[in-house]
Design an enzyme around this catalytic site. Structure first.
Site, PDB file in Angstrom:
ATOM      1  N   GLU A  33      29.966  19.479   4.758  1.00  0.00           N
ATOM      2  CA  GLU A  33      30.277  20.021   6.074  1.00  0.00           C
ATOM      3  C   GLU A  33      29.519  21.341   6.180  1.00  0.00           C
ATOM      4  O   GLU A  33      29.658  22.188   5.301  1.00  0.00           O
ATOM      5  CB  GLU A  33      31.784  20.262   6.201  1.00  0.00           C
ATOM      6  CG  GLU A  33      32.175  20.623   7.607  1.00  0.00           C
ATOM      7  CD  GLU A  33      33.661  20.937   7.757  1.00  0.00           C
ATOM      8  OE1 GLU A  33      34.004  21.578   8.758  1.00  0.00           O
ATOM      9  OE2 GLU A  33      34.462  20.551   6.883  1.00  0.00           O
ATOM     10  N   ARG A 257      37.633  17.187  -8.721  1.00  0.00           N
ATOM     11  CA  ARG A 257      36.853  18.345  -8.307  1.00  0.00           C
ATOM     12  C   ARG A 257      36.429  19.131  -9.534  1.00  0.00           C
ATOM     13  O   ARG A 257      37.146  19.183 -10.522  1.00  0.00           O
ATOM     14  CB  ARG A 257      37.702  19.294  -7.447  1.00  0.00           C
ATOM     15  CG  ARG A 257      38.103  18.771  -6.123  1.00  0.00           C
ATOM     16  CD  ARG A 257      38.890  19.838  -5.384  1.00  0.00           C
ATOM     17  NE  ARG A 257      38.004  20.747  -4.696  1.00  0.00           N
ATOM     18  CZ  ARG A 257      37.411  20.480  -3.532  1.00  0.00           C
ATOM     19  NH1 ARG A 257      37.615  19.319  -2.936  1.00  0.00           N
ATOM     20  NH2 ARG A 257      36.623  21.351  -2.963  1.00  0.00           N
ATOM     21  N   LYS A 267      34.717  26.954  -0.057  1.00  0.00           N
ATOM     22  CA  LYS A 267      33.909  27.691   0.906  1.00  0.00           C
ATOM     23  C   LYS A 267      34.759  28.663   1.714  1.00  0.00           C
ATOM     24  O   LYS A 267      34.316  29.765   2.035  1.00  0.00           O
ATOM     25  CB  LYS A 267      33.226  26.700   1.853  1.00  0.00           C
ATOM     26  CG  LYS A 267      32.011  26.045   1.243  1.00  0.00           C
ATOM     27  CD  LYS A 267      31.395  25.045   2.191  1.00  0.00           C
ATOM     28  CE  LYS A 267      32.126  23.739   2.131  1.00  0.00           C
ATOM     29  NZ  LYS A 267      31.596  22.687   2.974  1.00  0.00           N
TER      30      LYS A 267
END
Ligand code: ATP
Ligand code: MG
Length: 551
Positions: A33, A257, A267
């Site tokens: 994204e 992750r 982020k």
């Protein structure tokens, strides 16, 4: 990837799929994204997705998952592309989920026509209150039984901008009593009158993640869609939508992750560090972003090696940052240019050396002969490292001390005869005698010394700013601590010093990496100018001479 290495679980699945003839080749994608800069977690996903299609026939797409108009920006798109290329990977197609807005809209119409989606006029609070809980079923919305025609009409009017933000949604009609909460009539579209970085003001309805991601995968014929564990509950919806729409059957696979110790990897959190000025931008060398690590002096090889070494897991864990540094040292040890720099200088004067003489001495540039040699100036006054002198030497001290002898790297053996202190008791000058016949490369002196120290010639040395970095956080896992993660920032993560460096570094480039002998690996920072050189310490060195001076 070496042959003997065992397969990870995704490779096992792929090999089985290929062996069964399910696919002739595979297609993966990396779907960021564009709402921030990439970090080490993304590097893991990049190495995995691109690595698979290097190993097996097929290719990888770069798909910007830009369905949320508010947080996205072309600055991020550009940085993401730069980072992937720098890591050494090439995508087949550069794609944007927003390019599929028309197709996604048509998919929504298909679902409405099949009686599998409806427009809901409830507010988000009302929707939440009817959702039930993991142990209790939800309740059908009163709009659930709308006719197909009414749904088609309302959905079109949503698209045409007739309604305010948040007043209507499109929902899938699945099962409000489903054991998987995500299957209780999930939202597919919401109204948002917002400008999009690519589609401008064309759209005021935007698809939700679940209605964009899997469909984009299908449109691109992605065979193996790899995401992180938190999407496990979404897989059922992913499969449901593909089945009902009768589109290409992409499959979702999940892995853990990547977390690293002493940092944060989100982020959203990294953006806070930037906005609150705890760091100097996304590419601050203390950041776990790819751009920060690049600026710090990490090499793409070291990051790929790290990702390859750790592999992927099905359970979350925290990987020690020092493992990444290990991979880095291994790479830099083989590639960094060897130079001399004195970080904490004290003057050394060779009393029996001619006053105005300068000699060019030959020193090796790199880890092996292929790197060649260079000349470094030597003269009567040198800078050496303050820690290389001890007034009262410890046991087994092989460096300088009154009466002790040491070799100056690539130069001569010297003996300390005398030293001078200022009024505060700080040593300000060390006086030595040198032995002309002990010159490196042609030593006929037969003097044996155990210590070798680095130095720079005072007259020719350049002063440079050197930035020394420590961990950004004081605790291993700042996100799991009580209170705000920013409370655990290490206030001493940056130390700026001024060093004397050898004159050849005037021509230093950002492409090269340097080993400041005995002091660590360094790189030129982009803040450098011809008046002022700035170096970042990439990582400390395991002192090659350490065994001689300790214990
Ligand atoms: P963040 O929370 O930092 O925004 P994200 O998962 O929302 O992370 P995306 O841009 O959506 O970031 O991610 C792009 C791809 O990178 C996804 O496939 C995602 O699963 C993967 N990814 C992101 N963070 C990690 C991580 N820490 N470890 C492994 N993969 C990750
Ligand atoms: Mg995200």
């Amino acid at each position: 990837m070496s042959e003997e290495k065992s397969l990870n679980f995704i490779e096992e699945i792929i090999e089985a799929d290929l062996a069964a003839g399910k696919y002739q080749s595979i297609v993966t994608r990396f779907p960021p994204e564009p709402n921030g800069y990439l970090h080490m977690g993304h590097a893991t996903s990049i190495c995995l997705n691109f690595g698979l299609t290097k190993k097996y026939p097929g290719y990888t797409n770069l798909r910007f998952d830009d369905t949320n108009p508010v947080t996205e920006d072309t600055e991020y798109v550009d940085s993401i592309k730069e980072d992937i290329k720098w890591l050494g990977f090439e995508w087949k197609n550069e794609l944007y989920a927003s390019d599929y807005f028309d197709e996604l809209y048509n998919f929504a119409i298909t679902l409405i026509r099949k009686g599998l989606a409806y427009v809901d006029d409830s507010t988000s609070e009302e929707i939440a209150s009817l959702k039930g809980s993991p142990t209790e079923p939800g309740t059908d919305s009163s709009y659930r039984s709308r006719s197909m025609d009414e749904n088609l009409d309302l959905f079109e009017r949503m698209k045409n901008g007739e309604f305010e933000d948040g007043t209507r949604t499109l929902r899938a009609k699945i099962d409000m009593a489903h054991t998987n909460m995500l299957m209780r009539d999930p939202l597919l579209y919401r109204i948002k009158h917002a400008h999009h970085h690519r589609t401008g003001d064309k759209w005021c309805i935007y698809p939700m993640y679940d209605f964009a991601h899997g469909q984009s995968d299908s449109i691109e014929n992605i065979t193996h869609s790899i995401c992180t564990l938190e999407f496990i509950p979404h897989r059922e919806l992913y499969d449901w939508l593909i089945e009902k729409l009768e589109i290409f059957p992409s499959h979702q696979y999940e892995f853990a992750r990547r977390n690293l110790s002493y940092t944060v990897m989100s982020k959203r959190k990294l953006l806070q560090l930037v906005n609150d000025k705890h760091v100097n931008g996304w590419d601050d060398p203390r950041m776990p972003t790819i751009s920060g690590m690049r600026r710090r002096g990490f090499t793409p090889q070291s990051i790929r090696k790290f990702c390859d070494t750790i592999g992927i897991a099905k359970r979350e864990n925290i990987v020690d940052f020092s493992l990444l540094e290990f991979c880095l040292r291994e790479d830099l040890n083989n590639t960094a240019l060897r130079v001399m720099a004195v970080l904490d200088p004290v003057k050394l004067v060779i009393t029996n050396y001619e006053d105005d003489k300068t000699e060019d001495l030959i020193s090796e540039n790199g880890p092996d002969e292929a790197y060649g040699t260079r000349a470094i100036p030597f003269s009567k006054e040198l800078w050496i490292e303050r820690e290389d002198f001890m007034e009262e030497p410890a046991k087994k001290w092989f460096r300088l001390a009154p009466g002790a002898m040491v070799r100056l790297k690539s130069a001569y053996i010297v003996r300390c005869d005398h030293f001078i202190k200022d009024e505060n008791g700080t040593v300000i000058e060390i006086q030595c005698t040198y032995f002309p016949e002990s010159k490196s490369g042609s030593d006929t002196s037969e003097i044996k010394v155990k210590g070798t120290i680095h130095w720079v010639s005072a007259a020719q040395a350049i002063s440079a700013e050197v930035r020394l970095y420590d961990r950004l956080f004081k605790v291993e896992n700042p996100s799991s601590e009580e209170g705000d993660f920013k409370d655990y920032i290490n206030p001493d993560s940056l130390q700026i010093i001024y060093a004397f460096i050898e004159p050849s570094l005037q021509n230093a480039t950002t492409e090269n990496r340097y080993q400041f002998l005995r002091k660590g690996y360094f790189c030129l920072d982009k803040d450098s100018s011809s008046e002022k050189l700035v170096f970042n310490r990439t990582v400390t060195l395991k002192d090659a001479w350490a065994k001689e001076v300790k214990k």
